[in-house]
Write a protein that holds these residues in place. Structure first.
Motif: not given
Length: 326
Positions: A155-160, A87, A91, A163, A151-153
């Protein structure tokens, strides 16, 4: 590992590589290999054969990376995607796509490959610090928790980033994040070859040290292994190999978790030097077969292979948890 079992894995792996180009929405016979100018000839040599090679090299690379991580961390649940390395590499590539930069390194290495490598190296560095490895300590539970959090961090940045992007860029990033092996020509397959050769040779070369390391850091140090130096080198080696593969194919999950674990269960007494080679052939076979299934079972539509491997890997992970991670 039994010699017959090793030969069987190698034979099946090479067989999958040879047969995969002839499997697809439209069946192509072996005679098309030599019918220069025919449509089936162009499909084979421009699309299917390069794609099969890319799948095999990628699967083999991810499998050996997973083996190294599982030995390094002495935990069967460790893998590049579980610990946030994939991830992180994703990123880096997503940021590159979002910025719309077009560049290359020395005119050979694409900018996305460089960005993915930097992202994977950043993830490795963050894991190195957050997991307490920089302080010289080691705790498998804390390491896994740190990896899951990273991994969550990432992935969240990827989604931001997705978006905030435009429709075209967001679609490209979302589709790329699913993982895929679409390619035309041999350029991508050849680009994945250095990572495969490097990490496979690395796994084979440090096999004896990994044998000692899984028995404990104290034992390894008493036998002359520089644990800290070995750990830093393997972190960098895995980030290099994973960065190349994520740049070329997007994040393809769970290959580095399933294949090494299965190979280790089949080879209880085998050393890591032999396991590195067996894992390479097993991982290559696994991803080649998954890719053939992904572009055949839903034809004429094609399922991104990353979705299929993640589905299988999730079930395998649940099975591991039920079995107590053995």
């Amino acid at each position: 590992m039994n010699a017959n079992l090793r030969r069987a894995i190698v034979t099946l792996s090479l067989l999958s590589l040879l047969l995969a180009p002839f499997v697809g929405a439209s069946r192509i016979g072996f005679d098309a290999l030599f019918q220069d100018g025919a449509p089936a000839y162009q499909i084979l040599w421009d699309i299917r054969i390069p794609r099969a090679l890319l799948a095999w090299f990628t699967g083999a690379t991810l499998s050996v990376c997973g083996l190294i991580f599982q030995a390094l961390f002495r935990n069967s649940l460790a893998s590049p995607d579980m610990l946030g390395v994939s991830s992180g590499a994703a990123l880096g590539a997503v940021i590159y796509i979002r910025l719309g930069v077009v560049s290359s390194f020395l005119g050979v290495i694409s900018g996305s490959a460089c960005a993915a490598f930097l992202g994977s190296f950043a993830a490795i560095t963050a894991l190195y610090v957050a997991g307490g490895l920089k302080r010289g300590g080691f705790s498998a539970p804390s390491l896994l928790l740190a990896g899951i959090a990273l991994n969550f961090l990432f992935s969240s940045l990827n989604m931001i980033i997705q978006y905030t992007g435009g429709y075209t860029d967001s679609f490209r990033m979302m589709r790329w994040a699913m993982g895929g092996l679409e390619t035309v020509g041999f350029a991508q397959a050849f680009a994945s070859l250095p990572g495969f050769l490097f990490i496979t040779f690395t796994g084979w070369a440090v096999g004896p040290q990994l044998d000692l390391l899984v028995c404990g850091e104290e034992l390894a140090a008493s036998r002359g292994v520089s644990v800290k130096s070995l750990r830093r080198f393997l972190f960098a080696a895995v980030s290099f190999a994973v960065g190349i593969n994520v740049a070329l194919c997007g994040p393809i999950g769970f290959v580095g978790l399933m294949c090494p674990h299965i190979c280790r269960r089949l080879a209880v007494s085998a050393g890591h030097r032999a396991l590195a080679l067996v894992c390479a052939f097993a991982g290559g076979m696994f991803l080649t077969v998954c890719d053939a299934a992904a572009r055949t079972l839903w034809s004429p539509a094609e399922l991104p292979v990353g979705i299929l491997t993640s589905s299988l890997g999730s079930l395998f992970f649940i099975w591991l948890v039920i079995r107590g991670g053995e």
